[in-house]
Design a protein around this motif. Structure first.
Motif, PDB file in Angstrom:
ATOM      1  N   MET A 168      88.437  80.278 -22.890  1.00 46.53           N
ATOM      2  CA  MET A 168      88.865  78.899 -23.098  1.00 46.53           C
ATOM      3  C   MET A 168      89.175  78.665 -24.573  1.00 46.53           C
ATOM      4  O   MET A 168      88.625  79.348 -25.452  1.00 46.53           O
ATOM      5  CB  MET A 168      87.773  77.922 -22.653  1.00 46.53           C
TER       6      MET A 168
ATOM      7  N   ARG B  66      84.603  84.223 -22.265  1.00 43.01           N
ATOM      8  CA  ARG B  66      83.705  84.128 -21.106  1.00 43.01           C
ATOM      9  C   ARG B  66      82.308  84.637 -21.438  1.00 43.01           C
ATOM     10  O   ARG B  66      81.347  84.292 -20.774  1.00 43.01           O
ATOM     11  CB  ARG B  66      84.304  84.901 -19.930  1.00 43.01           C
TER      12      ARG B  66
ATOM     13  N   LEU C 220      89.893  76.823 -10.502  1.00 38.90           N
ATOM     14  CA  LEU C 220      89.766  78.160 -11.078  1.00 38.90           C
ATOM     15  C   LEU C 220      88.283  78.476 -11.211  1.00 38.90           C
ATOM     16  O   LEU C 220      87.447  77.569 -11.173  1.00 38.90           O
ATOM     17  CB  LEU C 220      90.461  78.233 -12.447  1.00 38.90           C
TER      18      LEU C 220
ATOM     19  N   THR D  42      84.890  82.718 -15.547  1.00 40.87           N
ATOM     20  CA  THR D  42      85.647  83.938 -15.821  1.00 40.87           C
ATOM     21  C   THR D  42      86.792  83.716 -16.810  1.00 40.87           C
ATOM     22  O   THR D  42      87.499  84.655 -17.159  1.00 40.87           O
ATOM     23  CB  THR D  42      86.247  84.533 -14.539  1.00 40.87           C
ATOM     24  N   GLN D  43      86.940  82.470 -17.245  1.00 37.64           N
ATOM     25  CA  GLN D  43      88.052  82.136 -18.127  1.00 37.64           C
ATOM     26  C   GLN D  43      87.659  82.199 -19.603  1.00 37.64           C
ATOM     27  O   GLN D  43      86.569  81.756 -19.983  1.00 37.64           O
ATOM     28  CB  GLN D  43      88.550  80.714 -17.841  1.00 37.64           C
TER      29      GLN D  43
ATOM     30  N   GLN E 197      97.324  80.859 -20.007  1.00 38.30           N
ATOM     31  CA  GLN E 197      97.856  80.784 -18.643  1.00 38.30           C
ATOM     32  C   GLN E 197      97.899  79.349 -18.131  1.00 38.30           C
ATOM     33  O   GLN E 197      98.770  79.014 -17.325  1.00 38.30           O
ATOM     34  CB  GLN E 197      97.003  81.647 -17.716  1.00 38.30           C
TER      35      GLN E 197
ATOM     36  N   ALA F 225      93.327  77.784 -21.060  1.00 42.29           N
ATOM     37  CA  ALA F 225      92.518  78.767 -20.350  1.00 42.29           C
ATOM     38  C   ALA F 225      93.333  80.005 -20.037  1.00 42.29           C
ATOM     39  O   ALA F 225      94.560  79.937 -19.855  1.00 42.29           O
ATOM     40  CB  ALA F 225      91.978  78.171 -19.056  1.00 42.29           C
ATOM     41  N   ALA F 226      92.639  81.127 -19.957  1.00 41.56           N
ATOM     42  CA  ALA F 226      93.260  82.381 -19.555  1.00 41.56           C
ATOM     43  C   ALA F 226      92.181  83.275 -18.973  1.00 41.56           C
ATOM     44  O   ALA F 226      91.076  83.349 -19.524  1.00 41.56           O
ATOM     45  CB  ALA F 226      93.939  83.069 -20.729  1.00 41.56           C
ATOM     46  N   GLN F 227      92.524  83.969 -17.898  1.00 42.29           N
ATOM     47  CA  GLN F 227      91.548  84.871 -17.300  1.00 42.29           C
ATOM     48  C   GLN F 227      91.636  86.206 -18.012  1.00 42.29           C
ATOM     49  O   GLN F 227      92.411  87.091 -17.619  1.00 42.29           O
ATOM     50  CB  GLN F 227      91.782  85.033 -15.806  1.00 42.29           C
ATOM     51  N   GLN F 228      90.861  86.326 -19.074  1.00 39.83           N
ATOM     52  CA  GLN F 228      90.831  87.543 -19.845  1.00 39.83           C
ATOM     53  C   GLN F 228      89.460  87.695 -20.480  1.00 39.83           C
ATOM     54  O   GLN F 228      88.684  86.745 -20.535  1.00 39.83           O
ATOM     55  CB  GLN F 228      91.905  87.524 -20.944  1.00 39.83           C
TER      56      GLN F 228
ATOM     57  N   SER G  74      81.701  73.436 -15.408  1.00 42.47           N
ATOM     58  CA  SER G  74      83.125  73.771 -15.568  1.00 42.47           C
ATOM     59  C   SER G  74      83.749  72.971 -16.717  1.00 42.47           C
ATOM     60  O   SER G  74      84.877  72.455 -16.604  1.00 42.47           O
ATOM     61  CB  SER G  74      83.898  73.528 -14.264  1.00 42.47           C
TER      62      SER G  74
ATOM     63  N   PHE H 158      85.763  78.920 -13.450  1.00 41.38           N
ATOM     64  CA  PHE H 158      85.668  78.563 -14.865  1.00 41.38           C
ATOM     65  C   PHE H 158      84.941  79.634 -15.671  1.00 41.38           C
ATOM     66  O   PHE H 158      85.333  79.952 -16.789  1.00 41.38           O
ATOM     67  CB  PHE H 158      84.963  77.214 -14.998  1.00 41.38           C
TER      68      PHE H 158
END
Length: 124
Positions: free
Chosen positions: A34, A53, A27, A31-32, A112, A98-101, A77, A29
């Motif tokens: 955490m 992020r 992934l 952009t995540q 996610q 982790a989540a991409q938000q 990372s 990292f």
């Protein structure tokens, strides 16, 4: 394939310290958002700390504020949780999340990706 791998858990005496690490792969990292969650035996998984992020940090105020420090190194990372003045009630399996938000993660429903967990035991 996304992987989050925690390390650094173990057995420590009350008042001791541990540093947990979480390395992400598969992934982007940076952009995540955490976070760290923990789950004690017989209890639900609960929020511990999160870092967005952009570096916004939140803690569970009641249980860990002032004792735990979350940080991240996007170049590696890796996310960290420095835990000081550990108490027996900190005993749990600690999970990386982790989540991409854009915002920090406080709720399990927003996660996610989960790591497999690392055991932290605080006992004399």
């Amino acid at each position: 394939q996304v992987q989050l791998v925690e390390s650094g858990g173990g057995l420590v005496q009350p008042g001791g310290s541990l540093t947990l690490s979480c390395v992400g792969s598969g992934l982007i990292f940076s952009t995540q958002a955490m976070a760290w969650f923990r789950q004690a035996p017989g209890k639900e998984r609960e929020f511990v700390a999160t870092i967005s992020r952009f570096g916004t940090i939140l803690y569970d105020e009641d249980s860990v504020k002032g004792r735990f420090t979350i940080s991240r190194d996007n170049a590696k990372s890796t996310m960290y949780l420095q835990m000081n003045n550990l108490k027996p009630e900190d005993t749990a399996v600690y999970f990386c999340a982790a989540a991409q938000q854009m915002t920090p993660i406080r709720e399990r429903s927003l996660v996610q990706f989960w790591g497999q967990g690392t055991q932290v035991t605080v006992s004399s």
